[in-house]
Design a protein around this motif. Structure first.
Motif, mmCIF file in Angstrom:
data_model
loop_
_atom_site.group_PDB
_atom_site.id
_atom_site.type_symbol
_atom_site.label_atom_id
_atom_site.label_comp_id
_atom_site.label_asym_id
_atom_site.label_seq_id
_atom_site.Cartn_x
_atom_site.Cartn_y
_atom_site.Cartn_z
ATOM 1 N N SER A 109 85.572 4.913 38.311
ATOM 2 C CA SER A 109 86.237 5.162 39.592
ATOM 3 C C SER A 109 85.526 4.367 40.671
ATOM 4 C CB SER A 109 86.231 6.660 39.926
ATOM 5 O OG SER A 109 84.906 7.155 40.031
ATOM 6 N N GLN A 110 86.215 4.114 41.777
ATOM 7 C CA GLN A 110 85.606 3.331 42.854
ATOM 8 C C GLN A 110 85.771 3.998 44.208
ATOM 9 O OE1 GLN A 110 87.814 -0.152 44.552
ATOM 10 N NE2 GLN A 110 88.876 -0.185 42.546
ATOM 11 N N ARG A 111 84.778 3.762 45.059
ATOM 12 C CA ARG A 111 84.807 4.163 46.464
ATOM 13 C C ARG A 111 84.269 3.012 47.296
ATOM 14 N NH1 ARG A 111 81.166 9.227 47.071
ATOM 15 N NH2 ARG A 111 80.221 8.445 45.171
ATOM 16 N N SER A 137 85.162 6.093 31.610
ATOM 17 C CA SER A 137 85.927 6.297 32.848
ATOM 18 C C SER A 137 85.212 5.576 33.984
ATOM 19 C CB SER A 137 86.050 7.789 33.166
ATOM 20 O OG SER A 137 84.797 8.344 33.519
ATOM 21 N N LEU A 146 92.008 3.315 42.064
ATOM 22 C CA LEU A 146 90.819 4.079 42.436
ATOM 23 C C LEU A 146 90.106 4.646 41.217
ATOM 24 C CD1 LEU A 146 92.075 6.030 45.597
ATOM 25 C CD2 LEU A 146 90.443 4.140 45.524
ATOM 26 N N LYS A 147 90.851 4.955 40.168
ATOM 27 C CA LYS A 147 90.237 5.509 38.971
ATOM 28 C C LYS A 147 90.991 5.045 37.743
ATOM 29 C CE LYS A 147 88.569 9.860 36.961
ATOM 30 N NZ LYS A 147 88.428 11.328 37.166
ATOM 31 N N LEU A 176 89.605 -3.388 37.079
ATOM 32 C CA LEU A 176 89.988 -2.097 37.648
ATOM 33 C C LEU A 176 90.812 -2.360 38.902
ATOM 34 C CD1 LEU A 176 89.645 1.047 37.624
ATOM 35 C CD2 LEU A 176 87.667 0.701 39.135
ATOM 36 N N LEU A 206 81.112 1.706 42.022
ATOM 37 C CA LEU A 206 81.774 2.198 40.824
ATOM 38 C C LEU A 206 80.955 3.325 40.196
ATOM 39 C CD1 LEU A 206 83.465 -0.302 41.274
ATOM 40 C CD2 LEU A 206 83.236 -0.867 38.845
ATOM 41 N N THR A 207 81.614 4.421 39.889
ATOM 42 C CA THR A 207 80.986 5.538 39.188
ATOM 43 C C THR A 207 81.475 5.531 37.751
ATOM 44 O OG1 THR A 207 80.870 6.840 41.225
ATOM 45 C CG2 THR A 207 80.661 8.028 39.143
ATOM 46 N N THR A 264 90.256 3.763 33.197
ATOM 47 C CA THR A 264 89.398 3.713 32.024
ATOM 48 C C THR A 264 89.211 2.263 31.607
ATOM 49 O OG1 THR A 264 91.276 3.968 30.513
ATOM 50 C CG2 THR A 264 90.121 5.986 31.195
#
Length: 219
Positions: free
Chosen positions: A81-83, A79, A119-120, A116, A67-68, A122
């Protein structure tokens, strides 16, 4: 990963509900063969949460998420986001893991309600000035904070036992940095945190710092 998944589920549902689900599962399927979905059905029946939908990506797909996290223009919002992450290099992927964010807020409370599912997105926080995802390190994911957020967490962690961050939180932050060093964060950033926390009162935190220094020295 298997043991970590079970711990994550127990934390998500609450230990009492989780144990009731396990008991139901064992009694229903005693002297019989089962598949993974049988366990999720048992947990769903006692919790009311659709565990099959939540857990399928965790058990059927490889890796786990990175997670970023960054601030937004709103003080009570971040915010995320995940990869997909395989323990070395994050990959651009359409794989989505449902992630219970487990946010520790500036007042010390832990918000377990936010998930979450894309992919992205809040998430809401009490104050974006200071917070930490994956409180108590019960989730299977790595977290990369913006430089500003990492600096604030580092300064908070210097307080040791008086910090908002628990021992598990401090170890978790170090473990995330170690896993991401050289890829998502610089070795210099990792060493800076290790140096600032070198007087931490917890021997477990100090052991983790020694592990990080050893891995850097080995390279």
């Amino acid at each position: 990963k298997g043991c970590s998944v079970i711990r994550m589920v127990s934390n998500l549902l609450g230990e009492e509900t989780f144990l009731k689900g396990i008991s139901h599962y064992l009694h229903k399927h005693q002297y019989a063969n089962t598949v993974t979905s049988d366990l999720w059905e048992a947990l769903t029946s006692v919790s009311g949460v659709d565990m099959s939908e939540f857990m399928s990506p965790w058990t059927e797909d490889p890796g786990y998420p990175l997670l970023t996290v960054a601030e937004t223009a709103k003080r009570d919002e971040i915010s995320v986001s995940q990869r997909r992450f395989f323990g070395a290099v994050p990959q651009d992927s359409i794989q989505v893991y449902p992630v219970s964010l487990e946010i520790r807020n500036i007042d010390g409370t832990i918000d377990r309600s936010q998930v979450l599912k894309e992919l992205k997105g809040t998430a809401k926080v009490t104050d974006s000035l200071l917070f930490k995802l994956n409180a108590e390190q019960t989730g299977i994911f790595r977290v990369k904070y913006s430089d500003t957020l990492l600096e604030r967490l580092t300064l908070e962690g210097v307080k040791g036992a008086d910090s908002l961050l628990s021992t598990s939180d401090r170890i978790g932050l170090l473990a995330d940095l170690e896993a991401l060093k050289g890829f998502e964060v610089s070795v210099g950033q990792v060493l800076a945190v290790a140096q600032r926390w070198s007087a931490d009162p917890s021997p477990i935190v100090l052991t983790k710092i020694l592990d990080i220094l050893g891995s850097v020295a080995h390279v």
